[in-house]
Motif scaffolding. Structure first.
Motif, short mmCIF file in Angstrom:
data_model
loop_
_atom_site.label_atom_id
_atom_site.label_comp_id
_atom_site.label_asym_id
_atom_site.label_seq_id
_atom_site.Cartn_x
_atom_site.Cartn_y
_atom_site.Cartn_z
N SER A 59 179.41 32.19 11.45
CA SER A 59 180.04 33.48 11.79
C SER A 59 179.09 34.64 11.54
O SER A 59 179.02 35.58 12.35
CB SER A 59 181.31 33.68 10.99
N VAL A 60 178.34 34.58 10.45
CA VAL A 60 177.36 35.63 10.17
C VAL A 60 176.29 35.66 11.25
O VAL A 60 175.93 36.74 11.76
CB VAL A 60 176.74 35.44 8.77
N ILE A 61 175.81 34.50 11.63
CA ILE A 61 174.81 34.43 12.71
C ILE A 61 175.39 34.94 14.02
O ILE A 61 174.72 35.66 14.77
CB ILE A 61 174.30 32.97 12.87
N ALA A 62 176.65 34.62 14.32
CA ALA A 62 177.29 35.07 15.56
C ALA A 62 177.44 36.59 15.57
O ALA A 62 177.22 37.24 16.60
CB ALA A 62 178.64 34.39 15.73
N VAL A 63 177.81 37.18 14.44
CA VAL A 63 177.95 38.65 14.37
C VAL A 63 176.58 39.32 14.57
O VAL A 63 176.47 40.31 15.30
CB VAL A 63 178.60 39.06 13.03
N ILE A 64 175.55 38.77 13.93
CA ILE A 64 174.21 39.32 14.11
C ILE A 64 173.78 39.19 15.57
O ILE A 64 173.20 40.12 16.16
CB ILE A 64 173.21 38.61 13.18
N ASP A 65 174.12 38.08 16.20
CA ASP A 65 173.80 37.86 17.61
C ASP A 65 174.51 38.88 18.50
O ASP A 65 173.92 39.40 19.44
CB ASP A 65 174.16 36.43 18.02
N VAL A 66 175.78 39.16 18.22
CA VAL A 66 176.53 40.13 19.02
C VAL A 66 175.87 41.50 18.93
O VAL A 66 175.66 42.17 19.94
CB VAL A 66 178.01 40.18 18.57
N VAL A 67 175.53 41.92 17.71
CA VAL A 67 174.92 43.23 17.53
C VAL A 67 173.55 43.30 18.22
O VAL A 67 173.26 44.26 18.96
CB VAL A 67 174.79 43.56 16.02
N LEU A 68 172.73 42.28 18.01
CA LEU A 68 171.39 42.29 18.60
C LEU A 68 171.41 42.20 20.13
O LEU A 68 170.68 42.92 20.81
CB LEU A 68 170.54 41.16 18.03
N ALA A 69 172.25 41.32 20.67
CA ALA A 69 172.31 41.16 22.13
C ALA A 69 172.80 42.44 22.79
O ALA A 69 172.27 42.86 23.83
CB ALA A 69 173.21 39.98 22.50
N THR A 70 173.81 43.08 22.20
CA THR A 70 174.32 44.32 22.76
C THR A 70 173.27 45.42 22.70
O THR A 70 173.04 46.14 23.68
CB THR A 70 175.59 44.76 22.00
N ALA A 71 172.61 45.53 21.56
CA ALA A 71 171.58 46.57 21.41
C ALA A 71 170.40 46.33 22.35
O ALA A 71 169.91 47.27 22.98
CB ALA A 71 171.11 46.63 19.97
N LEU A 72 169.96 45.07 22.46
CA LEU A 72 168.81 44.78 23.32
C LEU A 72 169.13 44.97 24.79
O LEU A 72 168.29 45.45 25.56
CB LEU A 72 168.31 43.36 23.06
N ALA A 73 170.34 44.62 25.21
CA ALA A 73 170.72 44.82 26.62
C ALA A 73 170.80 46.31 26.94
O ALA A 73 170.36 46.75 28.02
CB ALA A 73 172.04 44.13 26.91
N THR A 74 171.35 47.09 26.02
CA THR A 74 171.43 48.54 26.24
C THR A 74 170.05 49.16 26.27
O THR A 74 169.74 50.00 27.13
CB THR A 74 172.29 49.19 25.15
N LEU A 75 169.19 48.74 25.35
CA LEU A 75 167.82 49.21 25.35
C LEU A 75 167.11 48.80 26.65
O LEU A 75 166.33 49.57 27.22
CB LEU A 75 167.07 48.66 24.14
N GLY A 76 167.40 47.59 27.12
CA GLY A 76 166.82 47.14 28.38
C GLY A 76 167.25 48.00 29.56
O GLY A 76 166.46 48.26 30.47
#
Length: 125
Positions: free
Chosen positions: A86-103
């Motif tokens: 769950s911790v890894i999944a939450v980190i993944d959600v935050v990173l994927a959202t931030a990276l897609a927006t930055l993209g």
């Protein structure tokens, strides 16, 4: 014989807000799938006796006369595995959202210089 209409379009701008919303929803779905997959994999491995076999070997190898050695089964219990996943999944959600927006921001900057991505769309009549 049907005639096909073609149109050449250019993606000049990607709205960062919509990219963020879509990437957030997709990464939430991926996070849920990750947690479910980890739980199913743990249950299958537990039913096969992998943890007890490997745990016994590790306890034997790390134990001495006064201690029992490392307890793999307590370390890799289902709640521990699900909390870690769950911790890894939450980190993944935050990173994927931030990276897609930055993209999306980076795409908009580069599209301003080179014009964007050109697409050819076809419509069958």
């Amino acid at each position: 014989m049907p005639r096909t209409r073609k149109a050449r379009l250019r993606v000049a701008k990607a709205d960062p807000w919509s990219v963020m919303k879509v990437s957030f929803m997709l990464s939430i779905a991926l996070g849920v799938c990750t947690i479910v997959a980890a739980a199913v994999l743990w249950m299958v491995m537990d039913a096969m006796g992998v943890f007890s076999t490997v745990g016994g070997t590790i306890a034997e190898a790390t134990g001495s006369n006064e201690s029992n050695g490392f307890d793999l089964q307590a370390f890799l219990s289902l709640p521990n595995v699900l909390i870690f996943t769950s911790v890894i999944a939450v980190i993944d959600v935050v990173l994927a959202t931030a990276l897609a927006t930055l993209g999306a921001f980076i795409y908009n900057l580069s599209a301003g210089f080179v014009g964007g991505v050109e697409l050819t769309l076809a419509e069958d009549e």
